[in-house]
Write a protein that holds these residues in place. Sequence first.
Motif, PDB file in Angstrom:
ATOM      1  N   GLU A 103       0.838  -1.210   0.000  1.00 38.05           N
ATOM      2  CA  GLU A 103       0.000   0.000   0.000  1.00 38.05           C
ATOM      3  C   GLU A 103       0.865   1.249   0.000  1.00 38.05           C
ATOM      4  O   GLU A 103       0.508   2.271  -0.579  1.00 38.05           O
ATOM      5  N   LEU A 104       2.030   1.165   0.641  1.00 39.87           N
ATOM      6  CA  LEU A 104       2.924   2.319   0.686  1.00 39.87           C
ATOM      7  C   LEU A 104       3.371   2.707  -0.719  1.00 39.87           C
ATOM      8  O   LEU A 104       3.404   3.890  -1.078  1.00 39.87           O
ATOM      9  N   ILE A 105       3.707   1.711  -1.542  1.00 37.77           N
ATOM     10  CA  ILE A 105       4.138   2.003  -2.917  1.00 37.77           C
ATOM     11  C   ILE A 105       2.944   2.363  -3.795  1.00 37.77           C
ATOM     12  O   ILE A 105       3.070   3.168  -4.718  1.00 37.77           O
ATOM     13  N   ALA A 106       1.761   1.842  -3.475  1.00 36.29           N
ATOM     14  CA  ALA A 106       0.542   2.255  -4.186  1.00 36.29           C
ATOM     15  C   ALA A 106       0.302   3.752  -3.992  1.00 36.29           C
ATOM     16  O   ALA A 106      -0.111   4.464  -4.924  1.00 36.29           O
ATOM     17  N   GLU A 107       0.587   4.246  -2.801  1.00 35.01           N
ATOM     18  CA  GLU A 107       0.436   5.683  -2.530  1.00 35.01           C
ATOM     19  C   GLU A 107       1.455   6.491  -3.331  1.00 35.01           C
ATOM     20  O   GLU A 107       1.154   7.592  -3.800  1.00 35.01           O
ATOM     21  N   LEU A 108       2.656   5.949  -3.482  1.00 36.98           N
ATOM     22  CA  LEU A 108       3.694   6.644  -4.240  1.00 36.98           C
ATOM     23  C   LEU A 108       3.294   6.814  -5.704  1.00 36.98           C
ATOM     24  O   LEU A 108       3.554   7.858  -6.311  1.00 36.98           O
ATOM     25  N   VAL A 109       2.647   5.811  -6.278  1.00 30.86           N
ATOM     26  CA  VAL A 109       2.181   5.883  -7.672  1.00 30.86           C
ATOM     27  C   VAL A 109       1.221   7.055  -7.863  1.00 30.86           C
ATOM     28  O   VAL A 109       1.242   7.724  -8.899  1.00 30.86           O
ATOM     29  N   ARG A 110       0.397   7.317  -6.839  1.00 25.51           N
ATOM     30  CA  ARG A 110      -0.604   8.389  -6.928  1.00 25.51           C
ATOM     31  C   ARG A 110      -0.068   9.746  -6.479  1.00 25.51           C
ATOM     32  O   ARG A 110      -0.767  10.756  -6.585  1.00 25.51           O
ATOM     33  N   ASP A 111       1.138   9.784  -5.955  1.00 33.07           N
ATOM     34  CA  ASP A 111       1.727  11.016  -5.427  1.00 33.07           C
ATOM     35  C   ASP A 111       1.886  12.040  -6.562  1.00 33.07           C
ATOM     36  O   ASP A 111       2.458  11.711  -7.607  1.00 33.07           O
ATOM     37  N   PRO A 112       1.402  13.264  -6.384  1.00 30.18           N
ATOM     38  CA  PRO A 112       1.507  14.272  -7.457  1.00 30.18           C
ATOM     39  C   PRO A 112       2.943  14.507  -7.923  1.00 30.18           C
ATOM     40  O   PRO A 112       3.165  14.837  -9.089  1.00 30.18           O
ATOM     41  N   ARG A 113       3.908  14.346  -7.028  1.00 33.10           N
ATOM     42  CA  ARG A 113       5.314  14.540  -7.411  1.00 33.10           C
ATOM     43  C   ARG A 113       5.746  13.543  -8.478  1.00 33.10           C
ATOM     44  O   ARG A 113       6.670  13.805  -9.246  1.00 33.10           O
ATOM     45  N   VAL A 114       5.069  12.406  -8.519  1.00 30.08           N
ATOM     46  CA  VAL A 114       5.374  11.357  -9.491  1.00 30.08           C
ATOM     47  C   VAL A 114       4.365  11.380 -10.638  1.00 30.08           C
ATOM     48  O   VAL A 114       4.726  11.491 -11.817  1.00 30.08           O
ATOM     49  N   LEU A 115       3.100  11.289 -10.304  1.00 26.63           N
ATOM     50  CA  LEU A 115       2.036  11.159 -11.308  1.00 26.63           C
ATOM     51  C   LEU A 115       1.983  12.345 -12.265  1.00 26.63           C
ATOM     52  O   LEU A 115       1.832  12.166 -13.482  1.00 26.63           O
ATOM     53  N   ASP A 116       2.128  13.564 -11.723  1.00 28.40           N
ATOM     54  CA  ASP A 116       2.005  14.747 -12.579  1.00 28.40           C
ATOM     55  C   ASP A 116       3.135  14.834 -13.606  1.00 28.40           C
ATOM     56  O   ASP A 116       2.935  15.328 -14.722  1.00 28.40           O
ATOM     57  N   ARG A 117       4.320  14.365 -13.250  1.00 30.27           N
ATOM     58  CA  ARG A 117       5.429  14.357 -14.205  1.00 30.27           C
ATOM     59  C   ARG A 117       5.176  13.348 -15.328  1.00 30.27           C
ATOM     60  O   ARG A 117       5.458  13.620 -16.496  1.00 30.27           O
ATOM     61  N   ALA A 118       4.668  12.188 -14.941  1.00 33.91           N
ATOM     62  CA  ALA A 118       4.385  11.173 -15.959  1.00 33.91           C
ATOM     63  C   ALA A 118       3.340  11.677 -16.950  1.00 33.91           C
ATOM     64  O   ALA A 118       3.489  11.524 -18.171  1.00 33.91           O
ATOM     65  N   ARG A 119       2.291  12.283 -16.439  1.00 40.55           N
ATOM     66  CA  ARG A 119       1.245  12.832 -17.314  1.00 40.55           C
ATOM     67  C   ARG A 119       1.800  13.907 -18.238  1.00 40.55           C
ATOM     68  O   ARG A 119       1.446  13.988 -19.421  1.00 40.55           O
ATOM     69  N   GLN A 120       2.675  14.748 -17.711  1.00 46.57           N
ATOM     70  CA  GLN A 120       3.228  15.841 -18.512  1.00 46.57           C
ATOM     71  C   GLN A 120       4.111  15.320 -19.639  1.00 46.57           C
ATOM     72  O   GLN A 120       3.991  15.757 -20.796  1.00 46.57           O
ATOM     73  N   ILE A 121       4.994  14.389 -19.328  1.00 46.05           N
ATOM     74  CA  ILE A 121       5.903  13.858 -20.348  1.00 46.05           C
ATOM     75  C   ILE A 121       5.125  13.138 -21.448  1.00 46.05           C
ATOM     76  O   ILE A 121       5.429  13.284 -22.642  1.00 46.05           O
ATOM     77  N   LEU A 122       4.084  12.407 -21.059  1.00 48.21           N
ATOM     78  CA  LEU A 122       3.341  11.602 -22.038  1.00 48.21           C
ATOM     79  C   LEU A 122       2.140  12.333 -22.623  1.00 48.21           C
ATOM     80  O   LEU A 122       1.503  11.838 -23.560  1.00 48.21           O
ATOM     81  N   GLY A 123       1.816  13.494 -22.077  1.00 47.58           N
ATOM     82  CA  GLY A 123       0.757  14.323 -22.654  1.00 47.58           C
ATOM     83  C   GLY A 123      -0.621  13.702 -22.604  1.00 47.58           C
ATOM     84  O   GLY A 123      -1.441  13.925 -23.503  1.00 47.58           O
ATOM     85  N   SER A 124      -0.896  12.912 -21.559  1.00 50.16           N
ATOM     86  CA  SER A 124      -2.186  12.219 -21.471  1.00 50.16           C
ATOM     87  C   SER A 124      -2.369  11.649 -20.072  1.00 50.16           C
ATOM     88  O   SER A 124      -1.461  11.716 -19.229  1.00 50.16           O
ATOM     89  N   GLU A 125      -3.526  11.050 -19.853  1.00 43.22           N
ATOM     90  CA  GLU A 125      -3.701  10.222 -18.667  1.00 43.22           C
ATOM     91  C   GLU A 125      -2.779   9.009 -18.795  1.00 43.22           C
ATOM     92  O   GLU A 125      -2.412   8.606 -19.911  1.00 43.22           O
ATOM     93  N   VAL A 126      -2.415   8.435 -17.669  1.00 43.06           N
ATOM     94  CA  VAL A 126      -1.455   7.329 -17.681  1.00 43.06           C
ATOM     95  C   VAL A 126      -1.946   6.187 -16.791  1.00 43.06           C
ATOM     96  O   VAL A 126      -2.769   6.380 -15.898  1.00 43.06           O
ATOM     97  N   TYR A 127      -1.411   5.015 -17.062  1.00 45.57           N
ATOM     98  CA  TYR A 127      -1.654   3.874 -16.173  1.00 45.57           C
ATOM     99  C   TYR A 127      -0.313   3.178 -15.924  1.00 45.57           C
ATOM    100  O   TYR A 127       0.674   3.440 -16.625  1.00 45.57           O
ATOM    101  N   ILE A 128      -0.275   2.309 -14.926  1.00 51.78           N
ATOM    102  CA  ILE A 128       0.957   1.592 -14.601  1.00 51.78           C
ATOM    103  C   ILE A 128       1.089   0.361 -15.502  1.00 51.78           C
ATOM    104  O   ILE A 128       0.281  -0.561 -15.423  1.00 51.78           O
TER     105      ILE A 128
END
Length: 297
Positions: A103-128
Motif C-alpha cells: 500500500e505504501l508504494i501504491a500511494e507513491l504511484v498516486r503522489d503528485p510529485r510522481v504522477l504529474d510528471r508522468a502525465r506531462q511527459i506523455l501528454g495524457s492520462e497514464v496507467y501503470i
Amino acid sequence: METGVEDSYPTRVPAPAEPFDRVDPTVWGSEADGPIDAATLASHDAKGYHIVEGLLSPAEVQGYWQELVRLSGDEQLKADERVITEKKTGSVRSIFEVHKISELIAELVRDPRVLDRARQILGSEVYIHQSRVNYMPGFKGTGFYWHSDFETWHAEDGMPRPRAVSCSIALTDNYPFNGGLMVMPGSQRTFVPCVGETPDDYYKSSLKEQEIGVPSENDITKLAAEYGIDQFTGPAGSALWFDSNIMHGSGNNITPYPRSNIFLVFNSAENVLVEPFAAAKPRPTFIGSRDFTPVTR
C-alpha cells in the motif's frame, strides 16, 4: 502475431537489421501541462532522461527502505511468481507488481510529485504498465545488459509505440562504482531491431538474464560512439525519469554498498497494449499490465 495494428518497430528478426530513426516524440506534453519547467523538458526531449534530486525526503527514503526490507524478508512472498531471484545465489532480485503488494508504494504511484510528471511527459492520462522493486546487494548484485525496454514491451507485451516513461527512485546512494544505471543520452531517438525468435514463456529466464531482445555488440558500439554514456548517480531519494526506448544497462555490484530502487513504468492511456508483435502470447499481467485504468490521486 497478427495484432491489427501497424508494426512501426519490427524486431526479433531472423537476420541483422539496421537501426532506424524513431517516428514518435519523446515528450508529448508542454510546460503548461505539469511541474517540469521548459528547460528540463527540452533536456529530457534531447537526452531521453532527466534527474530529480530530493524527490523523496530522508524520512520517506527510510520508510520505503524499511518496506523493501520487509518485502524481501517475507517468506510467504518468496513463493509468489512475482518475486524474481538471483540466478546464482537465490536471493531476491526483483519484486513485480509491487504497487499491488504494498500500500505504501501504491500511494507513491498516486503522489503528485510522481504522477504529474508522468502525465506531462506523455501528454495524457497514464496507467501503470509495470512496477517493481530492484535489489542489488553488495558484493553479489548482478547487473542488466544493454537493452531498450520498449523493444521488449513491443515484442512481448504488444505496446504499439514508445509513449511510455520509467521512473527509478533510488533508496540507496548511487555511486559510479556500485552498479549505477548507465544510459546513452539521445539514443531514445534510434530503434534497434534485435535478432532472434522469442521462445515460449521467455520471461521466466529473461528476467534473470536476458539473451534474446538485446542489441548486438556492433550496434552497442555504434550507439556509444554516437551518443556516449551517462550514469545515474546521486543520493538516496533522487529519481531518474527515462524514456522507454533509451539504451541502458548496469554493471555488477562488487562493492560493499547495496543499490536498491523503486521502478515505476507509466504508459499513456492512449497507447494501450494489443497482441504481442513478436511473441506467441503476452507475458503475464504482473510484468505487462493489461489493466488500462488511468491512475488517479
